[in-house]
Enzyme design. Structure first.
Site, PDB file in Angstrom:
ATOM      1  N   HIS A 137       0.834  -1.222   0.000  1.00  0.00           N
ATOM      2  CA  HIS A 137       0.000   0.000   0.000  1.00  0.00           C
ATOM      3  C   HIS A 137       0.860   1.260   0.000  1.00  0.00           C
ATOM      4  O   HIS A 137       1.769   1.386   0.822  1.00  0.00           O
ATOM      5  CB  HIS A 137      -0.903   0.031   1.232  1.00  0.00           C
ATOM      6  CG  HIS A 137      -2.003  -0.992   1.209  1.00  0.00           C
ATOM      7  ND1 HIS A 137      -3.274  -0.693   0.780  1.00  0.00           N
ATOM      8  CD2 HIS A 137      -2.018  -2.302   1.552  1.00  0.00           C
ATOM      9  CE1 HIS A 137      -4.031  -1.777   0.881  1.00  0.00           C
ATOM     10  NE2 HIS A 137      -3.303  -2.772   1.339  1.00  0.00           N
ATOM     11  N   ASP A 190       0.031   4.335   0.982  1.00  0.00           N
ATOM     12  CA  ASP A 190      -0.081   5.072   2.254  1.00  0.00           C
ATOM     13  C   ASP A 190       0.408   4.240   3.438  1.00  0.00           C
ATOM     14  O   ASP A 190       0.399   4.721   4.573  1.00  0.00           O
ATOM     15  CB  ASP A 190      -1.519   5.560   2.484  1.00  0.00           C
ATOM     16  CG  ASP A 190      -2.538   4.436   2.405  1.00  0.00           C
ATOM     17  OD1 ASP A 190      -2.224   3.372   1.845  1.00  0.00           O
ATOM     18  OD2 ASP A 190      -3.654   4.616   2.914  1.00  0.00           O
ATOM     19  N   GLU A 217      -9.150 -11.827   5.045  1.00  0.00           N
ATOM     20  CA  GLU A 217      -8.233 -11.216   6.022  1.00  0.00           C
ATOM     21  C   GLU A 217      -9.036 -10.965   7.316  1.00  0.00           C
ATOM     22  O   GLU A 217      -8.908 -11.679   8.289  1.00  0.00           O
ATOM     23  CB  GLU A 217      -7.644  -9.916   5.471  1.00  0.00           C
ATOM     24  CG  GLU A 217      -6.679  -9.233   6.448  1.00  0.00           C
ATOM     25  CD  GLU A 217      -6.269  -7.825   6.013  1.00  0.00           C
ATOM     26  OE1 GLU A 217      -6.996  -7.190   5.231  1.00  0.00           O
ATOM     27  OE2 GLU A 217      -5.221  -7.355   6.502  1.00  0.00           O
TER      28      GLU A 217
HETATM   29 ZN   LIG Z   1      -3.802  -4.731   2.089  1.00  0.00          ZN
END
Ligand SMILES: [Zn+2]
Length: 371
Positions: free
Chosen positions: A27, A29, A216
């Site tokens: 990612h 960020d 997840e």
């Molecule tokens: Zn992720």
């Protein structure tokens, strides 16, 4: 096997950092240098929790290790706050690519959600352009320092907002200019991919590749929806697919496992799993199996023939790198050079690139591991 202070481990006389690698779940960020956050915050008069880069790195690690998902998520408020301008986005993207190249990554896909970067007046299109400029500057800078790297954008929509069709259109619009795929991210529990069916229908009609965060924070229902509603070609983490496996018996090196239909589909169709070992531990994604790296079902999935790939998720929050994630796995499961190469070849084959480019990538990896 000792892992040095930079997270690198010696593997059959080779440094993992020096081996060619592919990073698929990373990612933007979540991979910002602490020193850059401090400088960019200063430029926009934003308060930071720590003004020394090392202290700020510790702050990220502490929040991420706290066991509280809320604390973990607050760290993204800080990184996204300094990524609301053209300058901020371009710089963060450039340094992101340089950091991957320094870690030995030869191909990467960077995911980020443009809709979260409009607070200071940028349009979606301007935000994507700013990141693309940074990626290209980073690729050029890496080349000047003797490292070849290529990075594509995974344009991400947030699953709890209602802009996914617009973001899908944005992604397709940028397909020949740097966007290689689409993703949805954010709260998984309660926000099934089916909620974004319009966006996924649009992407499918334009033959645009999707990966979907699934398996997840939520389980099999989420993975099923990612494959059926999202037509996901890869699963973002996907680690909870292991919940569809029943270990019947396990003695010595032989493990007997009963597959559910979903797990069989994912394994037999070779749908790549973007596993992120440290992140999976920190977010509790693998809590059904335990709390240490040795408990991660990574090895079970690998031994059963799933297409496993190794990823970082958020380098700043988990204070990690792809080299370190591989080192942790080598340490936990006694993997050899051939195993680490297999993970890279899986990732290269799963890249959202044309087949001849994937073959080129596979050659680079095979040469790098042979030398
Ligand atoms: Zn992720």
């Amino acid at each position: 096997m000792p892992i040095d202070q930079h997270g690198d481990a010696d593997l059959e006389g080779l440094s993992i950092r020096g081996l060619p690698k592919v990073s698929l779940h990373d990612h933007l960020d979540g991979g910002v240098r602490p020193s850059t956050i401090i400088e960019l915050a200063d430029a926009i008069d934003l308060d930071v929790p720590e003004t020394d880069p090392d202290d700020l790195a510790d702050w990220f690690a502490d929040k991420s290790d706290s066991g509280s998902l809320v604390e973990y998520l607050t760290t993204f408020d800080l990184t996204t706050a300094v990524m609301q301008t053209r300058e901020g986005l371009t710089r963060v993207a450039r340094e992101f690519v340089e950091d991957l190249a320094a870690d030995g990554v030869v191909y990467g896909e960077v995911r980020w959600a443009p809709e979260q970067h409009l607070a200071r007046g940028l349009s979606l299109d301007e935000a994507v352009a700013a990141v693309q400029d940074g990626i290209e500057e980073g690729e050029d800078a890496a080349e000047r320092s003797g490292r070849d790297i290529r990075v594509g954008q995974l344009i991400t929509a947030m699953r709890h907002t209602d802009r996914s069709l617009e973001i899908a259109e944005l992604a397709v619009d940028w397909r020949s200019r740097g966007a290689v795929g689409f993703d949805i991210a954010g709260p998984e529990e309660g926000f099934l991919p089916s909620r974004h069916r319009d966006a996924f229908d649009y992407l499918a009609a334009h033959f645009f590749p999707t990966t979907v965060h699934a398996g997840e924070a939520a389980g099999l229902e989420s993975i099923r929806s990612a494959l059926i509603d999202g037509r996901a070609l890869r699963l973002g983490h996907g680690v909870r697919i292991a919940e569809d496996l029943e270990v019947v018996s396990s003695e010595a090196d032989e493990v007997y496992v009963k597959f559910g239909d979903l797990a069989r589909w994912v394994r037999d169709r070779e749908i790549p799993l973007e596993l992120s070992p440290s992140s999976n531990l920190q977010t509790g994604a693998i809590q059904k199996w335990g709390t240490t790296m040795e408990d991660h079902p990574f090895d079970l999935l690998y031994q059963l023939g799933f297409s496993v790939t190794v990823n970082v998720d958020n380098r700043t929050m988990s204070r990690t790198s792809l080299t370190r994630e591989l080192s942790l796995l080598v340490d936990a499961f006694e993997y050899t050079l051939d195993d680490v190469e297999a993970f890279q070849l899986n990732a290269a084959a799963a890249a959202f690139l044309a087949v001849e480019e994937r073959e080129e990538l596979i050659e680079i990896i095979a040469e790098g591991f042979a030398s």
